[in-house]
Design a protein around this motif. Sequence first.
Motif, PDB file in Angstrom:
ATOM      1  N   MET A  20       0.936  -1.302  -0.024  1.00 48.38           N
ATOM      2  CA  MET A  20       0.139   0.089  -0.125  1.00 48.38           C
ATOM      3  C   MET A  20       0.868   1.266  -0.020  1.00 48.38           C
ATOM      4  SD  MET A  20      -3.022  -0.957   2.716  1.00 48.38           S
ATOM      5  CE  MET A  20      -1.783  -0.906   4.124  1.00 48.38           C
ATOM      6  N   ILE A  21       0.342   2.401  -0.505  1.00 49.76           N
ATOM      7  CA  ILE A  21       1.029   3.506  -0.271  1.00 49.76           C
ATOM      8  C   ILE A  21       0.964   4.038   1.008  1.00 49.76           C
ATOM      9  CG2 ILE A  21       0.885   6.171  -0.930  1.00 49.76           C
ATOM     10  CD1 ILE A  21      -0.247   5.250  -3.599  1.00 49.76           C
ATOM     11  N   ALA A  22       2.073   4.340   1.608  1.00 52.55           N
ATOM     12  CA  ALA A  22       2.099   4.744   3.232  1.00 52.55           C
ATOM     13  C   ALA A  22       2.959   5.923   3.303  1.00 52.55           C
ATOM     14  CB  ALA A  22       2.811   3.605   3.852  1.00 52.55           C
ATOM     15  N   VAL A  23       2.411   7.124   3.599  1.00 47.74           N
ATOM     16  CA  VAL A  23       2.958   8.213   3.909  1.00 47.74           C
ATOM     17  C   VAL A  23       2.851   8.360   5.364  1.00 47.74           C
ATOM     18  CG1 VAL A  23       3.187  10.766   3.293  1.00 47.74           C
ATOM     19  CG2 VAL A  23       2.395   9.061   1.709  1.00 47.74           C
ATOM     20  N   ASP A  24       3.644   7.865   6.175  1.00 47.32           N
ATOM     21  CA  ASP A  24       3.494   7.817   7.472  1.00 47.32           C
ATOM     22  C   ASP A  24       4.732   8.129   8.241  1.00 47.32           C
ATOM     23  OD1 ASP A  24       1.719   5.666   9.721  1.00 47.32           O
ATOM     24  OD2 ASP A  24       2.841   7.542  10.187  1.00 47.32           O
ATOM     25  N   LEU A  25       5.059   9.286   8.952  1.00 48.99           N
ATOM     26  CA  LEU A  25       6.466   9.511   9.724  1.00 48.99           C
ATOM     27  C   LEU A  25       6.458   8.581  10.553  1.00 48.99           C
ATOM     28  CD1 LEU A  25       6.004  13.393   9.957  1.00 48.99           C
ATOM     29  CD2 LEU A  25       7.209  12.279   8.403  1.00 48.99           C
ATOM     30  N   LEU A  26       5.540   7.882  11.222  1.00 44.74           N
ATOM     31  CA  LEU A  26       5.754   6.990  12.343  1.00 44.74           C
ATOM     32  C   LEU A  26       6.486   5.598  11.741  1.00 44.74           C
ATOM     33  CD1 LEU A  26       5.571   6.537  15.472  1.00 44.74           C
ATOM     34  CD2 LEU A  26       3.471   5.886  15.109  1.00 44.74           C
ATOM     35  N   VAL A  27       5.642   5.162  10.790  1.00 40.86           N
ATOM     36  CA  VAL A  27       5.999   3.794  10.476  1.00 40.86           C
ATOM     37  C   VAL A  27       7.172   3.828   9.711  1.00 40.86           C
ATOM     38  CG1 VAL A  27       5.081   1.927   8.829  1.00 40.86           C
ATOM     39  CG2 VAL A  27       3.497   2.847  10.332  1.00 40.86           C
ATOM     40  N   GLY A  28       7.558   4.840   9.167  1.00 41.28           N
ATOM     41  CA  GLY A  28       8.700   5.101   8.206  1.00 41.28           C
ATOM     42  C   GLY A  28       9.942   4.886   9.108  1.00 41.28           C
ATOM     43  N   ARG A  29       9.921   5.233  10.300  1.00 36.84           N
ATOM     44  CA  ARG A  29      10.941   5.145  11.328  1.00 36.84           C
ATOM     45  C   ARG A  29      11.020   3.634  12.147  1.00 36.84           C
ATOM     46  NH1 ARG A  29      12.576  10.654  11.857  1.00 36.84           N
ATOM     47  NH2 ARG A  29      10.983  12.081  11.157  1.00 36.84           N
ATOM     48  N   PHE A  30      10.215   2.951  11.906  1.00 39.09           N
ATOM     49  CA  PHE A  30      10.057   1.498  12.498  1.00 39.09           C
ATOM     50  C   PHE A  30      11.294   0.962  11.905  1.00 39.09           C
ATOM     51  CE2 PHE A  30       5.372   1.648  13.637  1.00 39.09           C
ATOM     52  CZ  PHE A  30       5.380   2.129  14.592  1.00 39.09           C
ATOM     53  N   PRO A  31      11.654  -0.209  12.723  1.00 39.31           N
ATOM     54  CA  PRO A  31      12.798  -1.239  12.240  1.00 39.31           C
ATOM     55  C   PRO A  31      12.094  -2.025  11.274  1.00 39.31           C
ATOM     56  CG  PRO A  31      12.157  -1.659  14.627  1.00 39.31           C
ATOM     57  CD  PRO A  31      11.555  -0.573  14.221  1.00 39.31           C
ATOM     58  N   PRO A  32      12.634  -2.718  10.392  1.00 40.39           N
ATOM     59  CA  PRO A  32      12.210  -3.378   9.299  1.00 40.39           C
ATOM     60  C   PRO A  32      11.264  -4.522   9.620  1.00 40.39           C
ATOM     61  CG  PRO A  32      14.418  -3.113   8.809  1.00 40.39           C
ATOM     62  CD  PRO A  32      14.271  -2.541  10.244  1.00 40.39           C
ATOM     63  N   LEU A  33      11.408  -5.232  10.839  1.00 39.23           N
ATOM     64  CA  LEU A  33      10.498  -6.451  11.080  1.00 39.23           C
ATOM     65  C   LEU A  33       9.282  -5.877  11.691  1.00 39.23           C
ATOM     66  CD1 LEU A  33       9.996  -9.481  11.860  1.00 39.23           C
ATOM     67  CD2 LEU A  33      10.826  -8.892  14.038  1.00 39.23           C
ATOM     68  N   LEU A  34       9.130  -4.483  12.490  1.00 38.79           N
ATOM     69  CA  LEU A  34       7.968  -4.028  12.647  1.00 38.79           C
ATOM     70  C   LEU A  34       7.011  -3.581  11.642  1.00 38.79           C
ATOM     71  CD1 LEU A  34       6.358  -3.347  15.209  1.00 38.79           C
ATOM     72  CD2 LEU A  34       7.583  -1.321  15.708  1.00 38.79           C
ATOM     73  N   ALA A  90       2.367  -4.000   8.408  1.00 38.27           N
ATOM     74  CA  ALA A  90       1.869  -3.997   6.927  1.00 38.27           C
ATOM     75  C   ALA A  90       1.049  -5.163   6.748  1.00 38.27           C
ATOM     76  CB  ALA A  90       3.160  -3.968   5.886  1.00 38.27           C
ATOM     77  N   ARG A  91       1.683  -6.361   7.298  1.00 35.82           N
ATOM     78  CA  ARG A  91       0.559  -7.467   7.327  1.00 35.82           C
ATOM     79  C   ARG A  91      -0.630  -7.367   8.216  1.00 35.82           C
ATOM     80  NH1 ARG A  91       4.577 -12.468   7.118  1.00 35.82           N
ATOM     81  NH2 ARG A  91       5.930 -11.790   5.453  1.00 35.82           N
ATOM     82  N   LEU A  92      -0.749  -6.577   9.221  1.00 37.86           N
ATOM     83  CA  LEU A  92      -1.853  -6.195   9.879  1.00 37.86           C
ATOM     84  C   LEU A  92      -2.843  -5.618   9.162  1.00 37.86           C
ATOM     85  CD1 LEU A  92      -3.234  -6.150  12.903  1.00 37.86           C
ATOM     86  CD2 LEU A  92      -2.203  -4.010  13.110  1.00 37.86           C
ATOM     87  N   TRP A  93      -2.522  -4.481   8.507  1.00 39.39           N
ATOM     88  CA  TRP A  93      -3.255  -3.849   7.262  1.00 39.39           C
ATOM     89  C   TRP A  93      -3.833  -4.677   6.297  1.00 39.39           C
ATOM     90  CZ3 TRP A  93      -5.724   0.245   8.690  1.00 39.39           C
ATOM     91  CH2 TRP A  93      -5.225   1.291   9.697  1.00 39.39           C
ATOM     92  N   LEU A 100       0.618 -12.369   3.656  1.00 41.55           N
ATOM     93  CA  LEU A 100       1.401 -13.486   3.914  1.00 41.55           C
ATOM     94  C   LEU A 100       2.875 -13.232   3.411  1.00 41.55           C
ATOM     95  CD1 LEU A 100      -0.822 -16.535   2.684  1.00 41.55           C
ATOM     96  CD2 LEU A 100      -0.410 -15.774   4.983  1.00 41.55           C
ATOM     97  N   THR A 101       2.983 -12.009   2.483  1.00 44.58           N
ATOM     98  CA  THR A 101       4.138 -11.940   1.779  1.00 44.58           C
ATOM     99  C   THR A 101       4.941 -10.560   2.277  1.00 44.58           C
ATOM    100  OG1 THR A 101       3.196 -11.454  -0.100  1.00 44.58           O
ATOM    101  CG2 THR A 101       3.752 -13.629   0.051  1.00 44.58           C
ATOM    102  N   ALA A 102       4.049  -9.770   2.671  1.00 48.83           N
ATOM    103  CA  ALA A 102       4.447  -8.408   3.045  1.00 48.83           C
ATOM    104  C   ALA A 102       5.693  -8.100   3.899  1.00 48.83           C
ATOM    105  CB  ALA A 102       3.400  -7.241   3.462  1.00 48.83           C
ATOM    106  N   ASP A 103       6.541  -7.198   3.317  1.00 47.09           N
ATOM    107  CA  ASP A 103       7.926  -7.083   3.945  1.00 47.09           C
ATOM    108  C   ASP A 103       7.878  -5.888   4.724  1.00 47.09           C
ATOM    109  OD1 ASP A 103       8.485  -5.631   2.031  1.00 47.09           O
ATOM    110  OD2 ASP A 103      10.242  -6.469   1.231  1.00 47.09           O
ATOM    111  N   GLY A 104       6.795  -4.996   4.585  1.00 48.53           N
ATOM    112  CA  GLY A 104       6.795  -3.661   4.951  1.00 48.53           C
ATOM    113  C   GLY A 104       7.462  -2.495   4.103  1.00 48.53           C
TER     114      GLY A 104
END
Length: 171
Positions: free
Chosen positions: A80-94, A99-102, A161-165
């Motif tokens: 998905m298109i994500a314009v988010d200052l918070l999620v953009g700063r998360f570590p890759p696993l988070l 992304a998978r939750l969404w 099942l495959t999103a990597d964020g």
Amino acid sequence: MLISAIRRIAGWMEAACLGIAALCLLYMVFVVGFNVLARIVFDATDTAVNFMIPGAIEQVSYLLGIVALAALAASLNGGMIAVDLLVGRFPPLLKALVARLWFFGILAFAIVLVWLFWHETVATYGRGEETQDLRIPMFLIYGFYTLECLALAVIALREALTADGHHAELS
């Protein structure tokens, strides 16, 4: 094995949704453009010449629903298109977990739509409902909406099942 099968099926559904959306949009542009020109001729000849396409408004309105649902399914490709200052700063696993939750949320939404449109398909078939102008059986339209929502569900499942964020706009 299961994920590769889901990926393959989702890829076919995505391509079908894009093709359907493209064909419907081309037809919609043709109908609207033709009717605009036909309306000019109609007015210029004091209603003597009428080339307007019957049921044009009805055609375009139902096709718009088809295009919207097809575009919704096809838009999930690659995340998905994500314009988010918070999620953009998360570590890759988070990022991947978010992304998978969404995508699981979209999957749940798509399943609800499939269920609702399927019941509407069955109900309109049972009642024998038709569109107002063109007399198209309504169950065909709702059935098509059901199939597109099913495509949305399968594509959302693949992404869940495959999103990597990873989001291209955050790179």
